[in-house]
Design an enzyme around this catalytic site. Structure first.
Site, short mmCIF file in Angstrom:
data_model
loop_
_atom_site.label_atom_id
_atom_site.label_comp_id
_atom_site.label_asym_id
_atom_site.label_seq_id
_atom_site.Cartn_x
_atom_site.Cartn_y
_atom_site.Cartn_z
N HIS A 142 5.66 12.95 20.70
CA HIS A 142 5.43 12.22 19.45
C HIS A 142 6.65 12.22 18.54
O HIS A 142 6.78 11.34 17.68
CB HIS A 142 4.20 12.79 18.72
CG HIS A 142 2.96 12.76 19.56
ND1 HIS A 142 2.39 11.58 19.99
CD2 HIS A 142 2.21 13.77 20.08
CE1 HIS A 142 1.32 11.86 20.72
NE2 HIS A 142 1.20 13.17 20.80
N ASP A 174 -4.51 2.95 -7.71
CA ASP A 174 -4.68 1.84 -8.66
C ASP A 174 -6.08 1.96 -9.26
O ASP A 174 -6.78 2.98 -9.04
CB ASP A 174 -4.39 0.48 -7.99
CG ASP A 174 -5.53 0.00 -7.10
OD1 ASP A 174 -6.49 0.77 -6.85
OD2 ASP A 174 -5.47 -1.16 -6.65
N HIS A 186 -0.54 13.25 16.04
CA HIS A 186 0.29 12.29 16.78
C HIS A 186 1.34 11.60 15.92
O HIS A 186 2.40 11.23 16.43
CB HIS A 186 -0.60 11.20 17.41
CG HIS A 186 -1.39 11.69 18.57
ND1 HIS A 186 -2.03 10.84 19.45
CD2 HIS A 186 -1.67 12.95 19.00
CE1 HIS A 186 -2.66 11.55 20.37
NE2 HIS A 186 -2.46 12.84 20.12
N CYS A 195 -6.37 2.81 -3.14
CA CYS A 195 -6.67 1.59 -3.89
C CYS A 195 -8.11 1.24 -3.51
O CYS A 195 -8.81 2.11 -2.99
CB CYS A 195 -5.67 0.47 -3.59
SG CYS A 195 -5.60 -0.07 -1.87
N THR A 239 -9.44 -0.63 -1.12
CA THR A 239 -9.64 -0.51 0.34
C THR A 239 -8.73 0.53 0.98
O THR A 239 -8.99 0.93 2.12
CB THR A 239 -9.32 -1.85 1.02
OG1 THR A 239 -7.96 -2.19 0.69
CG2 THR A 239 -10.26 -2.96 0.57
C1 RB5 Z 1 -7.78 -4.52 -6.47
O1 RB5 Z 1 -8.86 -5.31 -6.84
C2 RB5 Z 1 -7.72 -4.41 -4.94
O2 RB5 Z 1 -7.22 -5.59 -4.41
C3 RB5 Z 1 -6.87 -3.22 -4.52
O3 RB5 Z 1 -7.40 -2.07 -5.07
C4 RB5 Z 1 -6.77 -2.97 -3.04
O4 RB5 Z 1 -8.02 -2.91 -2.44
C5 RB5 Z 1 -5.82 -3.82 -2.31
O5 RB5 Z 1 -5.54 -3.63 -1.12
#
Ligand code: RB5
Length: 145
Positions: free
Chosen positions: A133, A8, A98, A65, A67
């Site tokens: 596993h 994203d 694993h 994304c 995080t």
């Molecule tokens: C977008 O701002 C953010 O929420 C997305 O990139 C991600 O971190 C969501 O888990």
């Protein structure tokens, strides 16, 4: 290897740096977007990589994304996908040994390019250990509530 990659807007900048790195390593890259910093919804991009993995179009996937949390959650909703959110080389190694992880997830806002390269290299080179596993990862797809 054929590698499907998507992000994203939070993972876009890192994806743009990773694609040439993968090509330098000799891999075929299926870049499924996004293609700008404009805000998009990560499940819409996770699904492109999921389709490539489930259909066999790609052997491995990489999703990002901000995080890595949302896009790994979205990818893991689908049978046959084992997405690992990785923040260290050891996690990358264990996700392969694993869990036979077939999708690497990273947080674009929390992962340096050097770290991403390290995680990717380990993720692509480490074999699955098999053995006990195999039974465990089968249960991921077969256990019902
Ligand atoms: C977008 O701002 C953010 O929420 C997305 O990139 C991600 O971190 C969501 O888990």
């Amino acid at each position: 290897m054929r590698i499907s990659i998507a992000a994203d807007h939070g993972g876009f900048a890192l994806k743009q740096q990773i694609v040439p790195f993968l090509k330098e390593l000799g891999h075929t890259v299926l870049d499924r977007g996004t293609n700008s910093e404009s805000s998009v919804d990560y499940p819409d991009y996770a699904i492109f990589v999921v389709r490539d993995i489930v259909s066999g179009e790609a052997e491995r996937g990489i999703v990002m994304c901000g995080t890595g949390l949302g896009i790994s959650m979205a990818a893991n909703r689908h049978k046959g996908v084992r997405a690992a959110l990785v923040q260290s080389g050891e996690y990358a190694k264990l996700s392969r040994e694993h869990n036979d992880a077939n999708v690497l997830a990273m947080g674009g806002r929390f992962t340096s390019l050097d770290s991403a390269k390290e995680f990717i290299t380990i993720f692509l080179e480490t074999p699955f250990e098999g053995d006990r596993h195999v039974r465990r990862i089968k249960k991921i797809d077969t256990t019902e509530i």
